[in-house]
Design a protein around this motif. Sequence first.
Motif, PDB file in Angstrom:
ATOM      1  N   PRO A 133       2.039  18.927  44.847  1.00  0.00           N
ATOM      2  CA  PRO A 133       1.268  18.410  43.732  1.00  0.00           C
ATOM      3  C   PRO A 133       2.059  17.975  42.554  1.00  0.00           C
ATOM      4  CG  PRO A 133       1.739  20.879  43.491  1.00  0.00           C
ATOM      5  CD  PRO A 133       2.501  20.602  44.813  1.00  0.00           C
ATOM      6  N   MET A 134       1.441  16.792  41.894  1.00  0.00           N
ATOM      7  CA  MET A 134       2.259  16.100  40.788  1.00  0.00           C
ATOM      8  C   MET A 134       1.527  16.383  39.581  1.00  0.00           C
ATOM      9  SD  MET A 134       4.447  14.318  42.554  1.00  0.00           S
ATOM     10  CE  MET A 134       4.971  13.042  41.529  1.00  0.00           C
ATOM     11  N   VAL A 135       2.401  16.561  38.467  1.00  0.00           N
ATOM     12  CA  VAL A 135       1.947  16.885  37.277  1.00  0.00           C
ATOM     13  C   VAL A 135       1.436  15.541  36.473  1.00  0.00           C
ATOM     14  CG1 VAL A 135       2.449  18.145  34.860  1.00  0.00           C
ATOM     15  CG2 VAL A 135       3.088  19.028  36.995  1.00  0.00           C
ATOM     16  N   PRO A 136       0.290  15.436  35.725  1.00  0.00           N
ATOM     17  CA  PRO A 136      -0.005  14.116  35.049  1.00  0.00           C
ATOM     18  C   PRO A 136       0.862  13.814  33.891  1.00  0.00           C
ATOM     19  CG  PRO A 136      -1.950  15.150  35.739  1.00  0.00           C
ATOM     20  CD  PRO A 136      -0.710  16.179  35.991  1.00  0.00           C
ATOM     21  N   SER A 137       0.961  12.623  33.528  1.00  0.00           N
ATOM     22  CA  SER A 137       1.862  12.060  32.277  1.00  0.00           C
ATOM     23  C   SER A 137       0.952  11.199  31.694  1.00  0.00           C
ATOM     24  CB  SER A 137       3.199  11.597  32.867  1.00  0.00           C
ATOM     25  OG  SER A 137       4.016  12.456  33.550  1.00  0.00           O
ATOM     26  N   PHE A 138       1.602  11.142  30.164  1.00  0.00           N
ATOM     27  CA  PHE A 138       0.561  10.340  29.108  1.00  0.00           C
ATOM     28  C   PHE A 138       1.930   9.706  28.267  1.00  0.00           C
ATOM     29  CE2 PHE A 138      -1.456  14.251  30.605  1.00  0.00           C
ATOM     30  CZ  PHE A 138      -2.705  13.408  30.582  1.00  0.00           C
ATOM     31  N   LEU A 139       1.567   8.400  27.723  1.00  0.00           N
ATOM     32  CA  LEU A 139       2.224   7.796  26.630  1.00  0.00           C
ATOM     33  C   LEU A 139       1.827   8.023  25.316  1.00  0.00           C
ATOM     34  CD1 LEU A 139       4.249   5.208  26.410  1.00  0.00           C
ATOM     35  CD2 LEU A 139       2.142   3.848  26.225  1.00  0.00           C
ATOM     36  N   PHE A 140       2.893   8.179  24.571  1.00  0.00           N
ATOM     37  CA  PHE A 140       2.597   8.329  23.131  1.00  0.00           C
ATOM     38  C   PHE A 140       3.521   7.748  22.236  1.00  0.00           C
ATOM     39  CE2 PHE A 140       2.556  12.421  25.641  1.00  0.00           C
ATOM     40  CZ  PHE A 140       1.431  12.927  25.273  1.00  0.00           C
ATOM     41  N   THR A 141       2.887   6.804  21.476  1.00  0.00           N
ATOM     42  CA  THR A 141       3.783   5.780  20.630  1.00  0.00           C
ATOM     43  C   THR A 141       3.872   6.323  19.248  1.00  0.00           C
ATOM     44  OG1 THR A 141       1.830   4.402  19.770  1.00  0.00           O
ATOM     45  CG2 THR A 141       2.820   3.859  22.194  1.00  0.00           C
ATOM     46  N   ARG A 142       4.794   5.879  18.591  1.00  0.00           N
ATOM     47  CA  ARG A 142       5.120   6.247  17.187  1.00  0.00           C
ATOM     48  C   ARG A 142       3.814   5.644  16.254  1.00  0.00           C
ATOM     49  NH1 ARG A 142       7.374   3.974  12.192  1.00  0.00           N
ATOM     50  NH2 ARG A 142       8.182   5.775  11.159  1.00  0.00           N
ATOM     51  N   GLU A 143       3.407   4.502  16.753  1.00  0.00           N
ATOM     52  CA  GLU A 143       2.301   3.757  15.790  1.00  0.00           C
ATOM     53  C   GLU A 143       1.028   4.859  16.062  1.00  0.00           C
ATOM     54  OE1 GLU A 143      -0.082  -0.652  15.856  1.00  0.00           O
ATOM     55  OE2 GLU A 143       1.343   0.148  17.833  1.00  0.00           O
ATOM     56  N   PHE A 144       0.725   5.277  17.303  1.00  0.00           N
ATOM     57  CA  PHE A 144      -0.491   5.991  17.646  1.00  0.00           C
ATOM     58  C   PHE A 144      -0.439   7.498  16.822  1.00  0.00           C
ATOM     59  CE2 PHE A 144      -2.352   9.484  19.942  1.00  0.00           C
ATOM     60  CZ  PHE A 144      -3.656   9.307  19.856  1.00  0.00           C
ATOM     61  N   LEU A 145       0.761   8.020  16.672  1.00  0.00           N
ATOM     62  CA  LEU A 145       1.103   8.972  16.053  1.00  0.00           C
ATOM     63  C   LEU A 145       0.673   9.005  14.434  1.00  0.00           C
ATOM     64  CD1 LEU A 145       4.056  10.716  17.772  1.00  0.00           C
ATOM     65  CD2 LEU A 145       1.667  11.194  18.003  1.00  0.00           C
ATOM     66  N   LEU A 146       1.450   7.799  13.925  1.00  0.00           N
ATOM     67  CA  LEU A 146       1.149   7.643  12.503  1.00  0.00           C
ATOM     68  C   LEU A 146      -0.360   7.257  12.228  1.00  0.00           C
ATOM     69  CD1 LEU A 146       4.391   5.562  11.749  1.00  0.00           C
ATOM     70  CD2 LEU A 146       3.833   7.956  11.255  1.00  0.00           C
ATOM     71  N   GLU A 147      -0.973   6.300  12.984  1.00  0.00           N
ATOM     72  CA  GLU A 147      -2.230   5.805  12.892  1.00  0.00           C
ATOM     73  C   GLU A 147      -3.219   6.931  12.655  1.00  0.00           C
ATOM     74  OE1 GLU A 147      -3.162   3.064  15.360  1.00  0.00           O
ATOM     75  OE2 GLU A 147      -2.121   1.157  14.388  1.00  0.00           O
ATOM     76  N   ASN A 148      -2.956   8.031  13.566  1.00  0.00           N
ATOM     77  CA  ASN A 148      -4.022   9.249  13.771  1.00  0.00           C
ATOM     78  C   ASN A 148      -3.479  10.396  12.942  1.00  0.00           C
ATOM     79  OD1 ASN A 148      -6.114   8.513  15.967  1.00  0.00           O
ATOM     80  ND2 ASN A 148      -4.101   7.507  16.547  1.00  0.00           N
ATOM     81  N   ASP A 149      -2.629  10.292  12.164  1.00  0.00           N
ATOM     82  CA  ASP A 149      -1.970  11.446  11.184  1.00  0.00           C
ATOM     83  C   ASP A 149      -1.690  12.600  12.102  1.00  0.00           C
ATOM     84  OD1 ASP A 149      -2.452   9.902   8.782  1.00  0.00           O
ATOM     85  OD2 ASP A 149      -4.512  10.241   8.907  1.00  0.00           O
ATOM     86  N   ILE A 150      -1.067  12.329  13.076  1.00  0.00           N
ATOM     87  CA  ILE A 150      -0.602  13.264  13.930  1.00  0.00           C
ATOM     88  C   ILE A 150       0.896  13.910  13.626  1.00  0.00           C
ATOM     89  CG2 ILE A 150       0.138  14.061  16.333  1.00  0.00           C
ATOM     90  CD1 ILE A 150      -1.994  11.892  17.249  1.00  0.00           C
ATOM     91  N   ALA A 151       0.864  15.312  12.948  1.00  0.00           N
ATOM     92  CA  ALA A 151       2.041  15.874  12.531  1.00  0.00           C
ATOM     93  C   ALA A 151       2.465  17.252  13.351  1.00  0.00           C
ATOM     94  CB  ALA A 151       1.739  16.295  11.159  1.00  0.00           C
ATOM     95  N   SER A 152       1.831  17.366  14.506  1.00  0.00           N
ATOM     96  CA  SER A 152       1.817  18.483  15.301  1.00  0.00           C
ATOM     97  C   SER A 152       1.482  18.423  16.616  1.00  0.00           C
ATOM     98  CB  SER A 152       1.477  20.035  14.602  1.00  0.00           C
ATOM     99  OG  SER A 152       0.056  19.963  14.586  1.00  0.00           O
ATOM    100  N   MET A 153       1.704  19.431  17.501  1.00  0.00           N
ATOM    101  CA  MET A 153       0.985  19.089  18.955  1.00  0.00           C
ATOM    102  C   MET A 153      -0.378  19.774  18.598  1.00  0.00           C
ATOM    103  SD  MET A 153       2.829  18.092  21.192  1.00  0.00           S
ATOM    104  CE  MET A 153       1.958  18.885  22.414  1.00  0.00           C
ATOM    105  N   GLU A 154      -0.625  20.637  17.797  1.00  0.00           N
ATOM    106  CA  GLU A 154      -2.058  20.866  17.657  1.00  0.00           C
ATOM    107  C   GLU A 154      -2.879  19.745  17.308  1.00  0.00           C
ATOM    108  OE1 GLU A 154      -4.836  24.078  14.981  1.00  0.00           O
ATOM    109  OE2 GLU A 154      -2.618  23.946  14.478  1.00  0.00           O
ATOM    110  N   ASP A 155      -2.285  18.859  16.429  1.00  0.00           N
ATOM    111  CA  ASP A 155      -3.195  17.574  16.061  1.00  0.00           C
ATOM    112  C   ASP A 155      -3.046  16.992  17.300  1.00  0.00           C
ATOM    113  OD1 ASP A 155      -3.253  18.464  13.289  1.00  0.00           O
ATOM    114  OD2 ASP A 155      -1.215  17.112  12.889  1.00  0.00           O
ATOM    115  N   LEU A 156      -2.185  16.579  18.257  1.00  0.00           N
ATOM    116  CA  LEU A 156      -2.028  15.804  19.161  1.00  0.00           C
ATOM    117  C   LEU A 156      -3.009  16.330  20.485  1.00  0.00           C
ATOM    118  CD1 LEU A 156      -0.965  13.222  20.756  1.00  0.00           C
ATOM    119  CD2 LEU A 156       0.860  14.867  21.710  1.00  0.00           C
ATOM    120  N   ASN A 157      -3.226  17.573  20.476  1.00  0.00           N
ATOM    121  CA  ASN A 157      -4.116  18.048  21.285  1.00  0.00           C
ATOM    122  C   ASN A 157      -5.555  17.875  21.080  1.00  0.00           C
ATOM    123  OD1 ASN A 157      -2.007  19.368  22.757  1.00  0.00           O
ATOM    124  ND2 ASN A 157      -2.208  21.457  21.517  1.00  0.00           N
TER     125      ASN A 157
END
Length: 372
Positions: free
Chosen positions: A276-300
Amino acid sequence: IQRRSIHVIMSATMGGYFADLIAGMQSQASFSFGELDGIELKIVDSEGNETKQAELVADALSDPGTLGVLTVDGTAASMCSAIEDVISKGIPVVSNDITGEPCGDEHIVTYQEDEMIASLVLTQAVEDLGKNLNVGYVNDFNAASQKNRDVVWEMYKAQNNWTQLFFVEDDTNVGTAEDLKMEIETAIKDSPQAVDLIYAPWDYLTISTVEALKSTKTSNETSVYGSDINDEDIAVMTETDSPWKATAGVNARSMGASLIRMVALAAAGELASNKPMVPSFLFTREFLLENDIASMEDLNSAMPEILLPDFMTACWIETASDVQSASNVTDDDVDQPQEAQPEVESPTQSPDAASCAYAVQTLVAGLLMTMP
């Protein structure tokens, strides 16, 4: 004697990624698995010693309560004999990011999609910066995942005419994170030209690279591309003028939980694939800043797919209703189980319910067996 323990044998535990991975394992183990109210985890770190890791795998046979074994990193060459012995006793072995071929047809090997992790980040680097760049490289080939990502790195270098000015390698043997930062500093200072991009595909390496750029006052001229995502990584990526532009991976806590579910599914004979392969995802600094993401809780909340809600699940396995960051998680700091699932043994079971009941019976039968 009930089989209710999973032995987790790790090659290394440095960095936020492994802290999150372990916390996810601990959280999942506190939930119900069929009629079993939680699983006991026995987590040990072989500290990069291949011989010791193989011995720790073999030690699982001395525990009559062993339900399964999970290895993290390490090599097939050193562990195969011990893994084969464990499997021969009817105990499943799941190996995450093992270097080498599986140790037989019944050996379960799983990986993050390392090539995808590297491709996501390096494609973003091409989009951000383009071709004909001077680049630096920080990696450690002691882990299979890092070797896999290196293959993609070499391909992108060739395709985009990137000139590699330095390579800081064998990083886990350098010593402390401070020692590693100093080695990267030296490489940056000794570089014959300014470095446009540094690829460091593990957050332990990525953060050390960012710190080295700060020390050499070159953060404004060099972009960093890494791997993994957690609270510490998000903080570094979103700080003012951070050079860390993109990362890729998955919520490591969710991944750790899925590995424990994988062992349980294997013990019940319900695992659909031995690779089995575990899925993966891309996270950019731009995305984090635009969405006010400061923690994994925010990202989840912003990207609930990183919780892997449909990966390695079964009707008889309870999971967390919300997976949070592993920051400051201890052995006693785990989520509480969700409300119990409805009884599967009803007078008019559907085919799915009957299948679920059979899986539970299979697991329970295994739990009540003593090892031969």
